[in-house]
Enzyme design. Structure first.
Site, PDB file in Angstrom:
ATOM      1  N   GLY A  47     -30.223  33.258 -46.552  1.00  9.37           N
ATOM      2  CA  GLY A  47     -29.823  33.022 -47.930  1.00  9.37           C
ATOM      3  C   GLY A  47     -28.397  32.514 -47.976  1.00  9.37           C
ATOM      4  CD  GLN A  52     -22.736  33.214 -48.790  1.00  8.41           C
ATOM      5  OE1 GLN A  52     -23.839  33.051 -49.284  1.00  8.41           O
ATOM      6  NE2 GLN A  52     -22.560  33.822 -47.630  1.00  8.41           N
ATOM      7  CB  CYS A  97     -22.758  38.659 -45.806  1.00  4.05           C
ATOM      8  SG  CYS A  97     -22.192  37.411 -46.960  1.00  4.05           S
ATOM      9  CG  LEU A  98     -24.809  33.211 -43.243  1.00  4.64           C
ATOM     10  CD1 LEU A  98     -25.373  31.899 -43.782  1.00  4.64           C
ATOM     11  CD2 LEU A  98     -24.942  33.266 -41.725  1.00  4.64           C
ATOM     12  CG  HIS A 139     -26.806  39.493 -50.066  1.00  4.49           C
ATOM     13  ND1 HIS A 139     -26.384  40.380 -49.092  1.00  4.49           N
ATOM     14  CD2 HIS A 139     -26.033  38.382 -49.903  1.00  4.49           C
ATOM     15  CE1 HIS A 139     -25.389  39.824 -48.395  1.00  4.49           C
ATOM     16  NE2 HIS A 139     -25.167  38.611 -48.858  1.00  4.49           N
ATOM     17  CD  GLU A 140     -27.775  34.933 -50.541  1.00  3.45           C
ATOM     18  OE1 GLU A 140     -26.658  34.449 -50.804  1.00  3.45           O
ATOM     19  OE2 GLU A 140     -28.026  35.453 -49.443  1.00  3.45           O
ATOM     20  CG  HIS A 143     -22.781  35.851 -52.188  1.00  4.04           C
ATOM     21  ND1 HIS A 143     -21.556  36.132 -51.635  1.00  4.04           N
ATOM     22  CD2 HIS A 143     -23.693  36.065 -51.203  1.00  4.04           C
ATOM     23  CE1 HIS A 143     -21.732  36.506 -50.362  1.00  4.04           C
ATOM     24  NE2 HIS A 143     -23.007  36.485 -50.076  1.00  4.04           N
TER      25      HIS A 143
HETATM   26 ZN    ZN Z   1     -23.949  37.024 -48.333  1.00  2.37          ZN
END
Ligand code: ZN
Length: 157
Positions: A47, A52, A97-98, A139-140, A143
């Site tokens: 995701g 991000q 998380c990236l 989660h997204e 963000h």
């Molecule tokens: Zn994330």
């Protein structure tokens, strides 16, 4: 011209900012979705939200297919996603998380959610998610509201 974005990581302040709705899914937003998918596949991750990649519009992409195990891609693109229902039942899953390299933790969220959004064609669509997909979409969307999964952990530590 690069086909992917650079992913920003903590403590970049953009990760704490609220993304703004898109007025419509036009060619520029579609191009952003495609480029975000390419970025996510390259990472690799399941995701990715606009914050991000240093963009502050309400766009996210996901794909839970296990490509390393030969599964065909199942990309999901969302603009202006909104949780319109969530279960009282909760679910705990490990998240990463990236934008927060090497950190993983158990996060508790509603087990199932229904999300309303504009798809890549700009049409109103709905997704009902449970399990990993439910955690991922929540989660997204977090963000896009400037919230990171580690923000939920402080009370536990
Ligand atoms: Zn994330």
């Amino acid at each position: 011209m690069s086909n992917s974005y650079d992913i920003i990581i903590v403590p970049d302040p953009v990760l704490k900012q609220t993304a703004q709705p898109v007025s419509k899914v036009d060619a520029a937003v579609q191009k952003q979705m495609d480029k975000m998918l390419a970025t996510m596949y390259e990472a690799p991750g399941i995701g990715l939200a606009a914050n991000q990649v240093n963009l502050l519009n309400r766009v996210l992409v996901m794909d839970l297919a296990r490509k390393d195990e030969g599964e065909a891609p199942t990309p999901i693109c969302m603009a202006n996603p909104e949780i319109i229902w969530e279960s009282e039942e909760l679910s705990v899953m490990q998240e990463g998380c990236l934008s927060i390299p090497q950190q993983y933790a158990d996060v508790e969220r509603p087990a199932r959610v229904r999300v309303k959004y504009l798809n890549r064609e700009g049409k109103q669509d709905e997704l009902e998610a449970d399990g990993l997909l439910s955690h991922c979409v929540q989660h997204e969307i977090d963000h896009l509201n400037g919230v990171l999964f580690v923000d939920y952990l402080s009370s536990l530590k």
